[in-house]
Design a protein around this motif. Structure first.
Motif, PDB file in Angstrom:
ATOM      1  N   ASP A 192       0.819  -1.230   0.000  1.00 16.54           N
ATOM      2  CA  ASP A 192       0.000   0.000   0.000  1.00 16.54           C
ATOM      3  C   ASP A 192       0.843   1.267   0.000  1.00 16.54           C
ATOM      4  OD1 ASP A 192      -2.390  -1.501   0.155  1.00 16.54           O
ATOM      5  OD2 ASP A 192      -2.088  -1.769   2.316  1.00 16.54           O
ATOM      6  N   GLY A 193       2.163   1.123  -0.146  1.00 16.28           N
ATOM      7  CA  GLY A 193       3.039   2.292  -0.044  1.00 16.28           C
ATOM      8  C   GLY A 193       3.684   2.686  -1.361  1.00 16.28           C
ATOM      9  N   ASN A 194       4.382   3.818  -1.337  1.00 16.58           N
ATOM     10  CA  ASN A 194       5.111   4.349  -2.491  1.00 16.58           C
ATOM     11  C   ASN A 194       6.585   3.979  -2.328  1.00 16.58           C
ATOM     12  OD1 ASN A 194       6.424   5.811  -4.438  1.00 16.58           O
ATOM     13  ND2 ASN A 194       5.906   7.825  -3.606  1.00 16.58           N
ATOM     14  N   PRO A 195       7.126   3.122  -3.190  1.00 17.41           N
ATOM     15  CA  PRO A 195       8.515   2.671  -3.029  1.00 17.41           C
ATOM     16  C   PRO A 195       9.557   3.778  -3.203  1.00 17.41           C
ATOM     17  CG  PRO A 195       7.571   1.833  -5.069  1.00 17.41           C
ATOM     18  CD  PRO A 195       6.452   2.459  -4.316  1.00 17.41           C
ATOM     19  N   ARG A 196       9.129   4.922  -3.786  1.00 15.66           N
ATOM     20  CA  ARG A 196      10.077   6.036  -3.981  1.00 15.66           C
ATOM     21  C   ARG A 196       9.821   7.173  -2.994  1.00 15.66           C
ATOM     22  NH1 ARG A 196      12.798   5.225  -8.919  1.00 15.66           N
ATOM     23  NH2 ARG A 196      12.336   3.104  -9.580  1.00 15.66           N
ATOM     24  N   ALA A 197       9.000   6.923  -1.983  1.00 15.02           N
ATOM     25  CA  ALA A 197       8.674   7.986  -1.018  1.00 15.02           C
ATOM     26  C   ALA A 197       9.921   8.448  -0.268  1.00 15.02           C
ATOM     27  CB  ALA A 197       7.614   7.498  -0.034  1.00 15.02           C
ATOM     28  N   PHE A 198      10.775   7.513   0.133  1.00 12.69           N
ATOM     29  CA  PHE A 198      12.005   7.831   0.861  1.00 12.69           C
ATOM     30  C   PHE A 198      13.167   7.129   0.160  1.00 12.69           C
ATOM     31  CE2 PHE A 198       8.510   7.592   4.006  1.00 12.69           C
ATOM     32  CZ  PHE A 198       8.451   8.940   4.366  1.00 12.69           C
ATOM     33  N   ILE A 199      14.240   7.877  -0.063  1.00  8.67           N
ATOM     34  CA  ILE A 199      15.396   7.330  -0.783  1.00  8.67           C
ATOM     35  C   ILE A 199      16.508   6.990   0.211  1.00  8.67           C
ATOM     36  CG2 ILE A 199      17.083   7.749  -2.624  1.00  8.67           C
ATOM     37  CD1 ILE A 199      14.146   7.699  -3.588  1.00  8.67           C
ATOM     38  N   PHE A 200      16.977   5.745   0.156  1.00  8.07           N
ATOM     39  CA  PHE A 200      18.079   5.315   1.015  1.00  8.07           C
ATOM     40  C   PHE A 200      19.335   5.126   0.167  1.00  8.07           C
ATOM     41  CE2 PHE A 200      14.176   3.680   3.064  1.00  8.07           C
ATOM     42  CZ  PHE A 200      14.261   4.405   4.243  1.00  8.07           C
ATOM     43  N   PRO A 201      20.521   5.321   0.775  1.00  8.62           N
ATOM     44  CA  PRO A 201      21.765   5.185  -0.004  1.00  8.62           C
ATOM     45  C   PRO A 201      21.921   3.766  -0.561  1.00  8.62           C
ATOM     46  CG  PRO A 201      22.246   5.324   2.364  1.00  8.62           C
ATOM     47  CD  PRO A 201      20.793   5.645   2.199  1.00  8.62           C
ATOM     48  N   LYS A 202      22.450   3.682  -1.784  1.00 10.81           N
ATOM     49  CA  LYS A 202      22.641   2.367  -2.419  1.00 10.81           C
ATOM     50  C   LYS A 202      23.970   1.761  -1.958  1.00 10.81           C
ATOM     51  CE  LYS A 202      20.108   3.612  -6.624  1.00 10.81           C
ATOM     52  NZ  LYS A 202      18.846   3.020  -6.211  1.00 10.81           N
ATOM     53  N   PRO A 203      23.962   0.496  -1.572  1.00  7.27           N
ATOM     54  CA  PRO A 203      25.229  -0.148  -1.211  1.00  7.27           C
ATOM     55  C   PRO A 203      26.172  -0.147  -2.408  1.00  7.27           C
ATOM     56  CG  PRO A 203      23.356  -1.491  -0.529  1.00  7.27           C
ATOM     57  CD  PRO A 203      22.817  -0.406  -1.403  1.00  7.27           C
TER      58      PRO A 203
END
Length: 334
Positions: A192-203
């Motif tokens: 039910d969420g937006n996968p781009r709502a919060f951006i986390f650093p990429k390993p």
């Protein structure tokens, strides 16, 4: 002349699920799993409590598996069991039971590697992958990409250098205050969420290897900092937070898998391990598969998480080779 069917009882007790399955000539006749509720209040598996629960569960679980299969103990040709990796106390229960029963029935024992069995779960149902194929195995304790050359020969070409993806899912849930096991709840709310709502650093890690520790730390600080500013932050944004961290974990998994396929030229791609039950990962793999002309293999849900059917299938292939264990075999830890 009629050939006697190959009937194998399989036992799985590597973590907190007690499982038994019966296989006949490569076909699963029964697959029984008893979970353990006792760990929920602790937010994770307590090894001592797990081994005690296995002791309580193993006799009824084996009994039900044999009943459902319609196979008597006297009709068994072998007993397969998980030798490891896993929690040593939990494994001891399964190994001891398997040894005792095999001795009593005077039939051979077959020791099975738990991670190998996850891969061989692909041979339970059709369609089955053809060798060589790439297998992304993702669980609470392991994350690896393997080139499978035959049923028991695989070359690990990428692995996690620190934490496993499944552990990252569970830790992400725990930070949000979600109950154990949290990984499936992240998946549920993420829908039910937006996968781009919060951006986390990429390993950023070389070759085909994985790393999840940095992502987990960044996520922890992200949640802590927002909760300081707004105590209701998690409650107000739960689906978006779950969708965003799930997207980040899956994105990291898929980037390396795509690279592995490009480097090896292999387009038969399989998914295995407990995290292969994650709907986001399953859908992403299917989408990438269509885009890249891959032939994708994903096990049925019941064969993704810990189960004895996969142990039975691995045991069956070892039986055909005459690869049996001796009575002195000991379990090995994760």
């Amino acid at each position: 002349m009629s050939h006697q069917p190959i009937n194998i009882l399989a036992i799985e007790s590597s973590c907190d699920d007690t499982a038994a399955a019966v296989l006949q000539n490569g076909v699963i006749l029964s697959n029984v799993v008893a979970g353990q509720k006792v760990h929920e209040q602790y937010g994770g598996v307590v090894p001592e409590l797990a081994s005690r629960a296995h002791q309580q569960n193993i006799v009824p679980v084996v009994d039900v598996a044999l009943q459902q299969a319609g196979i008597a103990k006297a009709q068994l040709q072998a007993i397969a069991f998980t030798a490891g990796p896993g929690l040593i106390g939990s494994l001891m229960v399964g190994v001891s039971f398997a040894k005792s029963m095999a001795m009593a029935l005077n039939i051979p024992l077959i020791d099975v590697n738990h991670m190998q069995a996850h891969v061989l779960a692909h041979f339970i149902d059709d369609p089955k992958p053809k060798f060589p194929f790439l297998c992304l195995t993702v669980s609470g304790g392991h994350t690896m990409i393997t080139v499978m050359k035959d049923h028991f020969t695989g070359e690990i070409i990428g692995h996690t250098t620190d934490d496993a993806a499944g552990e990252a899912f569970d830790k992400a849930a725990k930070i949000l205050g979600l109950p154990y096991p949290g990984g499936p709840l992240i998946d549920k709310y993420a829908n039910d969420g937006n996968p781009r709502a919060f951006i986390f650093p990429k390993p950023n890690i070389p070759d085909l290897n994985y790393s999840f520790s940095g992502l987990k730390t960044a996520y922890l600080y992200f949640v802590q900092n927002h909760v300081k500013e707004n105590p209701d932050f998690v409650q107000e944004n739960l689906p978006d937070i779950c969708a965003s961290i799930q997207y980040s974990i899956i994105d990291h998994l898929m980037k390396k898998l795509i690279l592995a396929s490009e480097q090896t030229g292999i387009k038969q791609i399989a998914l295995a391990g407990g995290v292969s039950a994650n709907s986001g990962l399953r859908e992403t793999l299917k989408t990438e598969g269509e885009k890249r002309n891959w032939e994708v293999f994903i096990p049925a849900f019941e064969y993704c998480t810990d189960n004895a059917a996969m142990i039975a299938m691995a045991g069956y292939f070892k039986f055909l080779k005459g690869d049996f264990a001796n009575q002195t075999i000991s379990p090995y830890a994760r």
